[in-house]
Design a protein around this motif. Structure first.
Motif, short mmCIF file in Angstrom:
data_model
loop_
_atom_site.label_atom_id
_atom_site.label_comp_id
_atom_site.label_asym_id
_atom_site.label_seq_id
_atom_site.Cartn_x
_atom_site.Cartn_y
_atom_site.Cartn_z
N PRO A 117 0.81 -1.22 0.00
CA PRO A 117 0.00 0.00 0.00
C PRO A 117 0.85 1.27 0.00
N PHE A 124 -6.41 6.61 -0.55
CA PHE A 124 -7.81 6.66 -0.14
C PHE A 124 -8.73 6.05 -1.20
N GLU A 125 -8.39 6.25 -2.45
CA GLU A 125 -9.26 5.78 -3.53
C GLU A 125 -9.31 4.26 -3.64
N THR A 126 -8.38 3.56 -2.98
CA THR A 126 -8.40 2.10 -3.01
C THR A 126 -8.96 1.52 -1.72
N GLY A 127 -9.60 2.35 -0.91
CA GLY A 127 -10.08 1.85 0.37
C GLY A 127 -11.31 2.58 0.85
N TYR A 165 -3.94 -5.04 4.92
CA TYR A 165 -4.44 -3.72 4.56
C TYR A 165 -3.56 -2.64 5.18
N THR A 299 -8.11 6.37 7.15
CA THR A 299 -8.51 5.43 6.10
C THR A 299 -7.94 4.03 6.33
N ALA A 301 -6.87 1.18 3.54
CA ALA A 301 -6.67 1.12 2.10
C ALA A 301 -5.96 -0.17 1.72
#
Length: 362
Positions: A117, A124-127, A165, A299, A301
């Motif tokens: 990650p 943020f866009e992947t989570g 994650y 977040t 992610a």
């Protein structure tokens, strides 16, 4: 590292506290270059110490500094060495290393599973999580985070370990600079390896991308010396203060009028060895004296398939930001901004200078 230093050229550089050992593997670095790098680090440390004095804050035990101009990396530590006769709050550079970023990337695995990650600037866009925008603008944003560790990290759901994650608390800003997109994420990333928080920094500016740790082509590595920042994992319950600067003056021939930088500063208690107020100073890019939107985020992610909070074993994390300021004024929050985002999350309370929330709770 000791292994790198064994292969490096050794210099003794002069600065206002005396001399310091410097190691470099870069051919053609002059003594003047070396002394400029030492003074650049010393200048940044002085700036942060002046802020500590102005705020009457606790003096840190250790300061770590990281900088890159895209080709050369500085890594140094500083402390208050009483044997030199310095005052208790007078820091100096104890050792400095200058390496090519490509050489440093060979060490870039401080997170074990967390490294993947960290490589992904999308974050943020992947989570899932909370992104909230402040109303004000200013030179810097600061916030204190305490007692909000990731939960269920040791669990496994549907054969996928929750430790795979990435868990973040961070602040930053977005805007435009010289007609191009400008964006930063600066704060903390949970380290499964060290069971604590580590500094996290991402800067997108003028078509360049900077991160603390990455081996992805095209991303400039800001700091990946594992025995420096890598071991500075901060504890999970004691307060940690993060400060993001959109611009701060750099060193130039003894004065604070050099090329400005974007800076992240993190202060907290290191887990091992237990050390109070380890201060990390990381710099990258070019300081941006433009209007920006400041943000605060928490977040999870690393995957589009994070288990839902209705599962009691699902990964989750709480947001707990206090003493949030932009400049010297408490941050207030823009609930109407288009970039105010909640994904499988909720804000439980907010007000002048604070924000709390829950990510992935049922």
């Amino acid at each position: 590292t000791d292994e790198q230093n064994a292969k490096a050229t050794h210099y003794e550089a002069t600065f206002d506290k005396g001399t310091v050992d410097v190691y470099t593997t870069i051919n053609g670095v002059s003594k003047t270059d070396v002394e400029d790098f030492v003074n650049t680090a010393n200048n940044a440390i002085k700036q942060e110490m002046a802020i500590i004095a102005a705020k009457n804050e606790t003096v840190p035990d250790v300061i770590l500094y990281q900088y890159t101009d895209g080709n050369i990396q500085i890594a140094c530590s500083a402390d208050a060495n009483k044997s030199r006769g310095y005052a208790a709050n007078d820091f100096y550079v104890t050792q400095l290393s200058i390496f090519e970023n490509a050489a440093l990337a060979q060490n870039a695995e401080p997170f074990n599973s967390m490294i993947s990650p960290q490589q992904n600037p999308a974050g943020f866009e992947t989570g899932i999580g909370i992104r909230h925008i402040a109303n004000q603008d200013g030179q810097y944003m600061t916030a204190t985070i305490a007692n909000c560790p990731p939960l269920n990290v040791e669990k496994t759901v549907n054969g996928v370990a929750n430790s795979s994650y990435a868990y973040y608390h961070y602040i930053g800003f977005s805007g435009t600079y010289k007609g191009q997109e400008l964006g930063t994420d600066m704060g903390l990333l949970y380290s499964n390896k060290y069971k604590g928080w580590q500094p996290y920094m991402k800067v997108n500016q003028m078509g360049k991308r900077y991160m603390l740790w990455s081996d992805v082509p095209g991303i400039t590595v800001v700091g990946c010396v594992e025995d420096q920042l890598g071991l500075a994992a901060y504890g999970m319950t004691s307060p940690i203060t993060i400060t993001a600067y959109k611009t701060i003056p750099g060193y130039n021939n003894g004065n604070n009028n050099g090329e400005s930088k974007i800076r992240l500063t993190v202060k907290g208690t290191r887990i091992s060895p237990l050390t109070q107020n380890v201060m990390c100073i990381s710099e990258a890019g070019t300081g941006a004296d433009v209007t920006v939107k400041w943000k605060a985020l928490t977040t999870i992610a690393g995957s589009p398939n994070i288990p839902a909070g209705s599962n009691s074993m699902a990964p989750r994390i709480e947001m707990n930001y206090s003493n949030v300021k932009i400049g010297t004024k408490n941050a207030t929050w823009n609930n109407d901004d288009y970039d105010f985002t909640l994904i499988r999350s909720r804000i439980t309370s907010q007000g002048s200078g604070y924000i709390k929330g829950k990510v992935n709770f049922s």
